[in-house]
Write a protein that holds these residues in place. Structure first.
Motif, PDB file in Angstrom:
ATOM      1  N   VAL B 240       0.841  -1.198   0.000  1.00 53.35           N
ATOM      2  CA  VAL B 240       0.000   0.000   0.000  1.00 53.35           C
ATOM      3  C   VAL B 240       0.881   1.254   0.000  1.00 53.35           C
ATOM      4  O   VAL B 240       0.696   2.177  -0.810  1.00 53.35           O
ATOM      5  CB  VAL B 240      -0.963  -0.002   1.225  1.00 53.35           C
ATOM      6  N   ILE B 241       1.873   1.290   0.871  1.00 49.18           N
ATOM      7  CA  ILE B 241       2.744   2.468   0.972  1.00 49.18           C
ATOM      8  C   ILE B 241       3.583   2.622  -0.304  1.00 49.18           C
ATOM      9  O   ILE B 241       3.711   3.716  -0.853  1.00 49.18           O
ATOM     10  CB  ILE B 241       3.643   2.364   2.232  1.00 49.18           C
ATOM     11  N   GLU B 242       4.095   1.508  -0.778  1.00 49.05           N
ATOM     12  CA  GLU B 242       4.946   1.536  -1.975  1.00 49.05           C
ATOM     13  C   GLU B 242       4.189   2.117  -3.177  1.00 49.05           C
ATOM     14  O   GLU B 242       4.693   3.010  -3.874  1.00 49.05           O
ATOM     15  CB  GLU B 242       5.398   0.098  -2.269  1.00 49.05           C
ATOM     16  N   LEU B 243       2.970   1.650  -3.405  1.00 47.01           N
ATOM     17  CA  LEU B 243       2.225   2.129  -4.573  1.00 47.01           C
ATOM     18  C   LEU B 243       1.691   3.545  -4.375  1.00 47.01           C
ATOM     19  O   LEU B 243       1.532   4.302  -5.333  1.00 47.01           O
ATOM     20  CB  LEU B 243       1.096   1.157  -4.926  1.00 47.01           C
ATOM     21  N   ALA B 244       1.453   3.915  -3.124  1.00 48.37           N
ATOM     22  CA  ALA B 244       1.045   5.294  -2.839  1.00 48.37           C
ATOM     23  C   ALA B 244       2.203   6.234  -3.178  1.00 48.37           C
ATOM     24  O   ALA B 244       2.019   7.288  -3.787  1.00 48.37           O
ATOM     25  CB  ALA B 244       0.654   5.428  -1.368  1.00 48.37           C
ATOM     26  N   LYS B 245       3.401   5.819  -2.797  1.00 45.97           N
ATOM     27  CA  LYS B 245       4.588   6.638  -3.086  1.00 45.97           C
ATOM     28  C   LYS B 245       4.801   6.774  -4.592  1.00 45.97           C
ATOM     29  O   LYS B 245       5.217   7.813  -5.080  1.00 45.97           O
ATOM     30  CB  LYS B 245       5.830   6.007  -2.446  1.00 45.97           C
ATOM     31  N   LYS B 246       4.520   5.709  -5.325  1.00 41.75           N
ATOM     32  CA  LYS B 246       4.748   5.731  -6.773  1.00 41.75           C
ATOM     33  C   LYS B 246       3.751   6.610  -7.507  1.00 41.75           C
ATOM     34  O   LYS B 246       4.047   7.116  -8.593  1.00 41.75           O
ATOM     35  CB  LYS B 246       4.669   4.304  -7.324  1.00 41.75           C
ATOM     36  N   THR B 247       2.547   6.763  -6.957  1.00 44.94           N
ATOM     37  CA  THR B 247       1.494   7.438  -7.713  1.00 44.94           C
ATOM     38  C   THR B 247       0.984   8.726  -7.070  1.00 44.94           C
ATOM     39  O   THR B 247       0.435   9.579  -7.765  1.00 44.94           O
ATOM     40  CB  THR B 247       0.284   6.494  -7.875  1.00 44.94           C
ATOM     41  N   ASP B 248       1.098   8.806  -5.758  1.00 45.30           N
ATOM     42  CA  ASP B 248       0.538   9.935  -5.008  1.00 45.30           C
ATOM     43  C   ASP B 248      -0.953  10.128  -5.266  1.00 45.30           C
ATOM     44  O   ASP B 248      -1.482  11.217  -5.091  1.00 45.30           O
ATOM     45  CB  ASP B 248       1.288  11.235  -5.331  1.00 45.30           C
ATOM     46  N   CYS B 249      -1.603   9.086  -5.652  1.00 44.44           N
ATOM     47  CA  CYS B 249      -3.030   9.175  -5.975  1.00 44.44           C
ATOM     48  C   CYS B 249      -3.652   7.787  -5.745  1.00 44.44           C
ATOM     49  O   CYS B 249      -3.423   6.865  -6.529  1.00 44.44           O
ATOM     50  CB  CYS B 249      -3.202   9.618  -7.428  1.00 44.44           C
ATOM     51  N   VAL B 250      -4.374   7.655  -4.664  1.00 42.88           N
ATOM     52  CA  VAL B 250      -4.836   6.336  -4.233  1.00 42.88           C
ATOM     53  C   VAL B 250      -6.357   6.238  -4.284  1.00 42.88           C
ATOM     54  O   VAL B 250      -7.065   7.120  -3.785  1.00 42.88           O
ATOM     55  CB  VAL B 250      -4.338   6.043  -2.797  1.00 42.88           C
ATOM     56  N   ILE B 251      -6.829   5.162  -4.891  1.00 39.84           N
ATOM     57  CA  ILE B 251      -8.276   4.896  -4.932  1.00 39.84           C
ATOM     58  C   ILE B 251      -8.508   3.497  -4.358  1.00 39.84           C
ATOM     59  O   ILE B 251      -7.723   2.577  -4.625  1.00 39.84           O
ATOM     60  CB  ILE B 251      -8.818   4.964  -6.381  1.00 39.84           C
ATOM     61  N   THR B 252      -9.537   3.341  -3.565  1.00 39.12           N
ATOM     62  CA  THR B 252      -9.902   1.998  -3.112  1.00 39.12           C
ATOM     63  C   THR B 252     -11.269   1.664  -3.693  1.00 39.12           C
ATOM     64  O   THR B 252     -12.098   2.556  -3.891  1.00 39.12           O
ATOM     65  CB  THR B 252      -9.976   1.913  -1.575  1.00 39.12           C
ATOM     66  N   ALA B 253     -11.507   0.376  -3.952  1.00 40.24           N
ATOM     67  CA  ALA B 253     -12.779  -0.034  -4.551  1.00 40.24           C
ATOM     68  C   ALA B 253     -13.280  -1.316  -3.897  1.00 40.24           C
ATOM     69  O   ALA B 253     -12.561  -2.313  -3.832  1.00 40.24           O
ATOM     70  CB  ALA B 253     -12.597  -0.245  -6.046  1.00 40.24           C
ATOM     71  N   GLU B 254     -14.488  -1.253  -3.399  1.00 44.13           N
ATOM     72  CA  GLU B 254     -15.050  -2.422  -2.696  1.00 44.13           C
ATOM     73  C   GLU B 254     -16.578  -2.358  -2.712  1.00 44.13           C
ATOM     74  O   GLU B 254     -17.165  -1.278  -2.708  1.00 44.13           O
ATOM     75  CB  GLU B 254     -14.553  -2.445  -1.241  1.00 44.13           C
ATOM     76  N   ASP B 255     -17.188  -3.539  -2.681  1.00 38.82           N
ATOM     77  CA  ASP B 255     -18.640  -3.628  -2.565  1.00 38.82           C
ATOM     78  C   ASP B 255     -18.943  -3.767  -1.074  1.00 38.82           C
ATOM     79  O   ASP B 255     -19.194  -4.855  -0.550  1.00 38.82           O
ATOM     80  CB  ASP B 255     -19.146  -4.850  -3.358  1.00 38.82           C
ATOM     81  N   HIS B 256     -18.864  -2.636  -0.368  1.00 40.06           N
ATOM     82  CA  HIS B 256     -18.959  -2.582   1.092  1.00 40.06           C
ATOM     83  C   HIS B 256     -19.141  -1.121   1.430  1.00 40.06           C
ATOM     84  O   HIS B 256     -18.827  -0.247   0.620  1.00 40.06           O
ATOM     85  CB  HIS B 256     -17.637  -3.117   1.691  1.00 40.06           C
ATOM     86  N   ASN B 257     -19.626  -0.858   2.599  1.00 39.57           N
ATOM     87  CA  ASN B 257     -19.714   0.536   3.041  1.00 39.57           C
ATOM     88  C   ASN B 257     -18.317   1.170   2.992  1.00 39.57           C
ATOM     89  O   ASN B 257     -17.332   0.513   3.334  1.00 39.57           O
ATOM     90  CB  ASN B 257     -20.268   0.581   4.467  1.00 39.57           C
ATOM     91  N   ILE B 258     -18.249   2.446   2.595  1.00 32.42           N
ATOM     92  CA  ILE B 258     -16.928   3.097   2.585  1.00 32.42           C
ATOM     93  C   ILE B 258     -16.416   3.308   4.015  1.00 32.42           C
ATOM     94  O   ILE B 258     -15.256   3.613   4.217  1.00 32.42           O
ATOM     95  CB  ILE B 258     -16.915   4.452   1.822  1.00 32.42           C
TER      96      ILE B 258
END
Lengths: 294, 319
Positions: B240-258
């Motif tokens: 999670v941290i590694e990809l956040a650092k690479k993109t500086d733009c994070v989206i999560t997607a789930e069929d669940h309450n946010i």
């Protein structure tokens, strides 16, 4: 307690058999142990200034009979696979349970001082890390259900151990007790024995006032149990009932032990205020004097 | 399609993968027992029952007692898998807390028909909070497979894992993303596509939707990472941290309450380690309703197109 509450005719025969089987000395010893359990319970609760005296006093005779007469257990090897299992489903009544475990030798009596203390072994409600504890009861009704799984596992593995569960009458207002009872009968768990500590009182009043359970004997009978009803303070009746329960086949057994909450201490008897209140110095002193007389 | 999903593999539900994995687990270890609360045809634990009738226990419509009984099995050296619908597992929540998680017993709970993709049965049957409540329990491992192969492998992985777990399963067939050689590891996320503009951490059915969204975005010149987060707890914080650092733009997607789900789990990690811009896609603190799963996904913004639109907007803001 007298014999007035003995209401099953078959007990007369069992009574005689028991006299042959058991000598008076053993009965006297078990009664003495029960009295010690009561005293230790109150000392622990007083020291912690927290805990549940009423239910500890009502179950003391039953625990004495289980731990010092009936249960096939080994304090030197608490996890022995063939051991009988005991679950205190009414986990708040842990002081008497801890006292019995210590007296049986699962841990030193000194540990009783750790009851409800930070970093202590003896938590407010039982925990699995305590030697001799088979299940960490506490939240009411759950131990009854856990017992099903242990009894079923015993059946699959063709083990001869029995599973004993001590339940409260207030506890039996929880729906899961009846879910569990239904499945215990469905799976013909004759290695499963419930003991109802029917002490008539719960936290805010009598069970009759809070939520009347009605005729528990008829209820469990209709759920498919063998039902034995006894005076839960009469040692001979307790051991008779335990022996009989072990011999019954095809059905689980419920031993309804008619007891008195706070038994042995006059001002605690049937007094809901002592469900979960520690005695003060003076009350402890008075209680100890009364228990000395036993 | 980002080259990941090959339509010819067909669609299989994750509950089917669970059923298959359960049978395999039963073959591998004779201590495996299965319990169900009158839903074994739907949860597929019925397949285990057919194979090992003596190790299958029908508990009736009584989820609390099913959980308690499973605990007793675990205390006796058995390896119980207890399945029902996700929503009804919640009925036994306090037992899951006090009996299973408090004692970290080796009980594997499976909750099927989770999320609004459950469809026509409507909101009473659509668990949208299960991840949130189980995530708050110490010791609890939470897995949501994205396809049938992953579900099967996860079920077998849990056999080797000693402790309590909750596996979230889905009713509807999903495209099979993985092949049979896939190595599943509890707690280890998986990068499926790469791109510098953003990362979508997706779980369950939304992994496929996110991959499709990535294709749409590619056409618009937006390149995103899509990572499969099958284990929501313990979360793969390193990834999670590694990809956040690479993109500086994070989206999560789930069929669940946010609230409380994967989005919250990722946000918790990032806020303490690498605060960055973040968008949670999921149910916006609302319940679902009756309808076809794809209709519901469109209406509630969980389908590929909606995800692509959201990501596009979000990345645009970022640039």
């Amino acid at each position: 307690m007298g014999q007035s509450k003995r209401c099953k005719p078959h007990l007369e025969d069992v009574w005689l058999n028991s006299y042959i089987k058991m000598n008076n000395e053993k009965i006297m010893e078990l009664r003495k142990i029960a009295n010690e359990i009561r005293k230790e319970s109150l000392i622990m609760i007083h020291k912690a200034q927290s805990g549940h005296p009423g239910g500890s006093l009502s179950e003391a005779d039953i625990l004495s009979a289980l731990f010092f007469y009936k249960l096939k257990i080994n304090p030197k090897n608490p996890d022995w696979e063939e051991r009988d299992r005991f679950i205190l489903s009414k986990g708040h009544a842990s002081p008497a349970y801890y006292a019995a475990l210590a007296m049986k030798g699962f841990f030193g009596k000194k540990e009783l001082e750790s009851y409800r203390k930070i970093n202590g072994l003896l938590q407010g409600h039982p925990e699995l890390k305590i030697p001799g504890v088979d299940y960490a009861g506490g939240s009411l009704g759950q131990g009854v259900s856990v017992a099903n799984g242990i009894a079923l596992a015993g059946k699959i593995d063709k083990k001869s151990y029995k599973v004993y569960v001590l339940i409260g009458d207030g506890e039996s207002q929880e729906g899961i007790v009846w879910e569990a009872s239904m499945s215990a009968a469905f799976y013909k768990l004759d290695n499963l024995i419930y003991i109802l500590d029917k002490n008539q009182v719960q936290q805010t009043g009598t069970t009759k006032e809070v939520m009347d359970l009605g005729n528990v004997a008829e209820k469990w009978k209709s759920f498919g149990f063998n039902v034995i009803e006894i005076n839960g303070h009469d040692m001979l009746q307790i051991i008779d009932a335990l022996d009989k329960a072990c011999s019954l086949k095809e059905k689980p057994t419920m031993i309804i032990a008619n007891t008195i909450k706070g038994k042995g201490v006059s001002f605690m008897e049937l007094n809901h205020k002592f469900h979960g209140k520690a005695p003060n110095d003076e009350e402890l002193k008075k209680a100890m004097e009364e228990l000395k007389l036993d | 399609m980002a080259g990941i999903v090959k339509e010819e593999k067909g669609k299989i539900a994750t509950r089917d993968g669970y059923g298959k994995g359960l049978v395999a687990a039963g073959k591998e270890n004779k201590n495996v027992v299965a319990l169900d609360a009158d839903l074994s045809d739907s949860t597929r634990s019925e397949w285990f029952k057919k194979e090992f009738p003596e190790r299958f226990f029908s508990m009736g419509i009584a989820e609390q007692n099913m959980i308690g009984t499973a605990a007793g099995f675990a205390l006796s050296g058995k390896i119980p898998y207890a399945s029902t619908f996700a929503i009804f597992s919640e009925r036994a929540f306090e037992l899951v807390r006090n009996v299973i998680s408090r004692n970290n017993l080796n009980v594997k709970i499976a909750g099927s028909h989770a999320g609004i993709s459950t469809g026509e049965d409507g909101k009473s049957a659509q668990a949208i909070e299960d991840i949130a409540i189980y995530r708050s329990l110490p010791n609890m491992v939470i897995i949501q497979p994205c396809d049938a192969i992953e579900a099967e492998k996860a079920t077998l992985s849990l056999l080797e894992y000693k402790g309590c777990s909750y596996m979230r399963l889905l009713r509807n067939p999903l495209p099979v993303i993985h092949d049979i050689r896939y190595k599943f590891e509890i707690g280890k996320g998986e990068i499926l596509t790469k791109g510098k503009d953003a990362v979508i951490f997706a779980t369950g059915a939304l992994l496929y939707e996110s991959l499709k969204a990535a294709d749409f975005l590619k056409e618009k010149g937006i390149n995103v990472y899509v990572a499969n987060i099958h284990t929501i707890k313990p979360l793969d914080t390193k990834l999670v941290i590694e990809l956040a650092k690479k993109t500086d733009c994070v989206i999560t997607a789930e069929d669940h309450n946010i609230i409380g789900g994967l989005g919250s789990a990722v946000a918790e990690v990032l806020v303490e380690n690498y605060p960055c811009r973040m968008k949670r896609i999921g149910l916006k603190d609302v319940y679902g309703e009756s309808g076809k799963p794809d209709e519901l996904y469109r209406k509630y913004g969980l389908d590929a197109e909606s995800i692509a639109k959201e990501v596009n907007k979000f990345v645009g803001k970022n640039k």
